[in-house]
Write an enzyme that holds these catalytic residues in place. Structure first.
Site, PDB file in Angstrom:
ATOM      1  N   ASP A  85       0.809  -1.305   0.103  1.00 46.09           N
ATOM      2  CA  ASP A  85       0.133  -0.008   0.103  1.00 46.09           C
ATOM      3  C   ASP A  85       0.953   1.275   0.029  1.00 46.09           C
ATOM      4  O   ASP A  85       1.992   1.280   0.496  1.00 46.09           O
ATOM      5  CB  ASP A  85      -0.907   0.140   1.169  1.00 46.09           C
ATOM      6  N   ASP A  87      -6.964  -1.277  -4.313  1.00 52.29           N
ATOM      7  CA  ASP A  87      -8.295  -0.649  -3.594  1.00 52.29           C
ATOM      8  C   ASP A  87      -9.218   0.278  -4.012  1.00 52.29           C
ATOM      9  O   ASP A  87     -10.103   0.400  -3.989  1.00 52.29           O
ATOM     10  CB  ASP A  87      -7.619  -0.029  -2.230  1.00 52.29           C
TER      11      ASP A  87
END
Length: 204
Positions: free
Chosen positions: A147, A182
């Site tokens: 991430d 995401d």
């Protein structure tokens, strides 16, 4: 919209997601940040066990059953999405509805690739070392998801205890750190609810 166009779109989305993750993984140490816009947008490298938006899955026992369950869920979701998109093509559904579902599919595949293969092809990332290709830190399906997008909207500092879930460890409101995969899923969910709800409500 046909499978040729869908496959091309899917490929572009997955390559973009993986290219950014691989660059971050091989150029930044864990928790290192590149400030894009002070107090608003950073590229901050973290890893998690597979949940969206940097959320962690607690490991219980020697076998990480939570991670295995999440990986199996994602694989099952991908299978369902392929089937459902094919059904929409046959129904001649609006292009927007199909594109929205392709975004969800691309997001699921993007995070599956991290979990499935990153542990086998990269060395481990640490706060003092940058990972490199050719190492190995976890077996198949046990890798961590990369991430990097961090938008600390404003510094809240201390807040009421019942609002702690809105504030990260640094005291910033909306402390979620996420990746392109995401973002694909989140944008698609909002788009489908706002602009394609009538189609799905009428036909399903």
């Amino acid at each position: 919209m046909n499978w040729k166009k869908i496959s091309l779109l899917l490929l572009v989305l997955i390559v973009a997601d993986q290219a950014l993750k691989i660059w971050i993984k091989t150029h930044m140490a864990l928790d290192e940040a590149i400030i894009i816009c002070p107090d608003w947008f950073q590229l901050r490298f973290i890893e998690n066990n597979g949940a969206a938006f940097g959320m962690q899955i607690a490991k219980t026992g020697a076998v990480d059953w939570g991670k295995i369950a999440l990986s199996l869920f994602r694989v099952g979701l991908c299978g369902f999405m392929f089937w459902f998109i094919n059904r929409l093509i046959r129904m001649k559904a609006p292009t927007g509805a199909i594109v929205g579902l392709v975004l969800v599919l691309a997001g699921a595949i993007g995070n599956i690739l991290d979990s499935a293969f990153y542990g086998m092809i990269f060395s481990a990332s640490t706060p003092t070392t940058v990972a490199h290709l050719g190492g190995s830190y976890a077996p198949f399906m046990m890798g961590k998801v990369v991430d990097m997008f961090y938008f600390p909207l404003f510094h809240w500092g201390s807040c009421p205890e019942w609002l702690d879930f809105l504030v990260d460890s640094r005291g910033y409101f909306f402390g979620a750190i996420f990746n392109l995969a995401d973002a694909y899923i989140s944008v698609a969910a909002v788009y489908l609810l706002l602009f394609q709800f009538r189609f799905f409500d009428k036909n399903f």
